[in-house]
Design an enzyme around this catalytic site. Structure first.
Site, PDB file in Angstrom:
ATOM      1  N   THR A 204       1.035   2.896   1.978  1.00 11.46           N
ATOM      2  CA  THR A 204       1.981   3.312   3.008  1.00 11.46           C
ATOM      3  C   THR A 204       1.720   4.748   3.446  1.00 11.46           C
ATOM      4  O   THR A 204       1.193   5.534   2.664  1.00 11.46           O
ATOM      5  CB  THR A 204       3.393   3.201   2.378  1.00 11.46           C
ATOM      6  OG1 THR A 204       3.706   1.819   2.281  1.00 11.46           O
ATOM      7  CG2 THR A 204       4.457   3.909   3.170  1.00 11.46           C
ATOM      8  N   GLY A 234      10.559  -3.943   2.051  1.00  7.59           N
ATOM      9  CA  GLY A 234      10.382  -2.969   0.970  1.00  7.59           C
ATOM     10  C   GLY A 234      11.278  -1.756   1.169  1.00  7.59           C
ATOM     11  O   GLY A 234      12.276  -1.796   1.900  1.00  7.59           O
ATOM     12  N   ASP A 235      10.919  -0.673   0.516  1.00  8.02           N
ATOM     13  CA  ASP A 235      11.736   0.545   0.565  1.00  8.02           C
ATOM     14  C   ASP A 235      11.497   1.386   1.812  1.00  8.02           C
ATOM     15  O   ASP A 235      12.374   2.158   2.217  1.00  8.02           O
ATOM     16  CB  ASP A 235      11.435   1.422  -0.663  1.00  8.02           C
ATOM     17  CG  ASP A 235       9.972   1.823  -0.715  1.00  8.02           C
ATOM     18  OD1 ASP A 235       9.098   0.947  -0.528  1.00  8.02           O
ATOM     19  OD2 ASP A 235       9.681   3.020  -0.911  1.00  8.02           O
ATOM     20  N   THR A 255       6.126   6.307  -1.425  1.00  7.96           N
ATOM     21  CA  THR A 255       5.178   5.188  -1.415  1.00  7.96           C
ATOM     22  C   THR A 255       5.110   4.600  -2.813  1.00  7.96           C
ATOM     23  O   THR A 255       5.119   5.343  -3.804  1.00  7.96           O
ATOM     24  CB  THR A 255       3.772   5.618  -0.969  1.00  7.96           C
ATOM     25  OG1 THR A 255       2.874   4.512  -1.185  1.00  7.96           O
ATOM     26  CG2 THR A 255       3.262   6.831  -1.726  1.00  7.96           C
ATOM     27  N   GLY A 258       7.957  -1.108  -3.706  1.00  6.80           N
ATOM     28  CA  GLY A 258       9.209  -0.959  -2.983  1.00  6.80           C
ATOM     29  C   GLY A 258      10.447  -1.487  -3.684  1.00  6.80           C
ATOM     30  O   GLY A 258      11.529  -0.909  -3.584  1.00  6.80           O
TER      31      GLY A 258
HETATM   32  N1  ASP Z   1       6.508   1.040  -0.567  1.00  4.90           N
HETATM   33  C1  ASP Z   1       5.838   0.016   0.210  1.00  4.90           C
HETATM   34  C2  ASP Z   1       6.588  -1.271   0.092  1.00  4.90           C
HETATM   35  O1  ASP Z   1       7.004  -1.627  -0.994  1.00  4.90           O
HETATM   36  C3  ASP Z   1       4.433  -0.192  -0.210  1.00  4.90           C
HETATM   37  C4  ASP Z   1       3.573   1.037  -0.220  1.00  4.90           C
HETATM   38  O2  ASP Z   1       4.044   2.116  -0.534  1.00  4.90           O
HETATM   39  O3  ASP Z   1       2.382   0.926   0.101  1.00  4.90           O
HETATM   40  O4  ASP Z   1       6.698  -1.971   1.056  1.00  4.90           O
END
Ligand code: ASP
Length: 337
Positions: A204, A234-235, A255, A258
């Site tokens: 991310t 996700g988050d 990142t 999530g």
């Molecule tokens: N945090 C992101 C999610 O869970 C993934 C990522 O950080 O690449 O969607």
């Protein structure tokens, strides 16, 4: 003072005024990330490393130039994130991860720390730059979050560029999907040698900036996690989890895995600790990333800026693509621990 010419007197007085009123002439700083994960130096070729460093540098210097010339932290964050969304290297915009059905579904959010206004979008498949959509939702809608078809209709209405879902395709992410599905099926597919350097990656992107007015803005954009179920959120688009900003305390972009970041309310918790516990941003970030998340089993990291324009990084993975330009103008670009 009467011996000083008028304009000199005025210049000295205004210098003194700005010096003694930090809120009126804040230091500026910007920090970005391009994801955290098992990013291993011994497995990454020099040319791949150089590509990442170059992309991180372009993103952070572009954002910084905006701040330096008196632009807003919103403009700086948007410019920095847009560059990473357009780069095929990161899991956001072009180059985003595929869901289980082989489609790209994008999430993004942005928050302004002055008025705590926020915009977020999730599950969009045709908006070229989801971070622009998040900003349009913040600026031009009474809502905080729009999903799927409704978000895409709003994007069109706002004149944002739309693309076919194929636009986001990269062979590398497709191979990651194939490998993830093979592992889930129990079939052992050999790892692609080109991708050895990040066997597990949350790629991310995000940016946090503080401008001359002391306004902190944070933004995050992602394709989510490879092989996610369609409809999974996700988050990254969740205010308080993947993104949070309050100009009095800090701004955060996260990142990582999530599901854990949502449950730990990572970004809000860090800013809340700075507020209630009166600890430094670094201490609060380490408490949440290195202790709370580790205890839960969650992997990832954050970038942040506090109200005095200090930059922080914290991650519990072997690496995190990251870069910052601090209040003295010093640039840092790093990947590994
Ligand atoms: N945090 C992101 C999610 O869970 C993934 C990522 O950080 O690449 O969607």
């Amino acid at each position: 003072m009467s011996s000083l010419p008028n304009h000199l007197y005025l210049a000295i007085m205004s210098l003194f005024f700005f010096w003694s009123n930090p809120a009126l002439a804040s230091d500026t700083a910007i920090v970005i990330h391009g994801g955290a994960g098992t990013i291993l130096k011994e497995k990454m070729s020099e040319s791949v490393e150089a590509d990442y460093r170059q992309a991180l540098k372009l993103s952070v210097t572009t954002g910084h130039k905006i701040l330096e010339t008196g632009g807003t932290s919103t403009d700086a964050v948007i410019a920095a994130i847009k560059i990473m969304e357009d780069s095929p290297l990161f899991n956001a915009g072009r180059g985003a991860a595929f869901n289980h059905d082989g489609k790209v579904e994008l999430d993004a959010s942005i928050m302004n720390g002055d008025d705590l206004n926020a915009g977020a979008t999730t599950g969009v498949q045709t908006v070229r730059n989801p971070i622009l959509l998040a900003l349009a939702i913040l600026d031009n809608s009474p809502h905080v979050m729009l999903m799927g078809r409704g978000a895409e209709a709003f994007a069109k209405n706002q004149g944002l560029e739309s693309v076919e879902n194929d636009y986001f395709y990269t062979e590398r992410r497709y191979q990651q999907l194939m490998r993830a599905q093979a592992v889930k099926d129990g079939t052992a597919l050999s790892e692609s040698p080109d991708d050895d350097f990040e066997p597990q990656i949350f790629s991310t992107v995000g940016a946090v900036a503080i401008d001359r007015n002391g306004t902190i803005v944070a933004g995050t954009s992602t394709g989510g996690m490879t092989n996610k179920r369609f409809g999974r959120i996700g988050d990254s688009p969740i205010i308080g989890a993947g993104t949070y900003a309050d100009s009095r305390y800090c701004g955060i972009s996260a990142t990582g895995h999530g599901e854990y970041f949502i449950r730990a309310a990572v970004s809000y918790d860090i800013c809340a600790q700075v507020n209630y516990k009166k600890v430094t941003l670094q201490k609060a970030a380490d408490e949440v990333i290195q202790n709370k998340l580790v205890r839960m089993g969650g992997e990832g990291g954050i970038i942040g800026i506090d109200a005095r324009a200090n930059i922080s990084y914290s991650f519990n993975t072997p690496g995190m693509y990251r870069a910052g330009i601090d209040k003295t103008g010093k640039i840092e670009i790093a990947i590994f621990r």
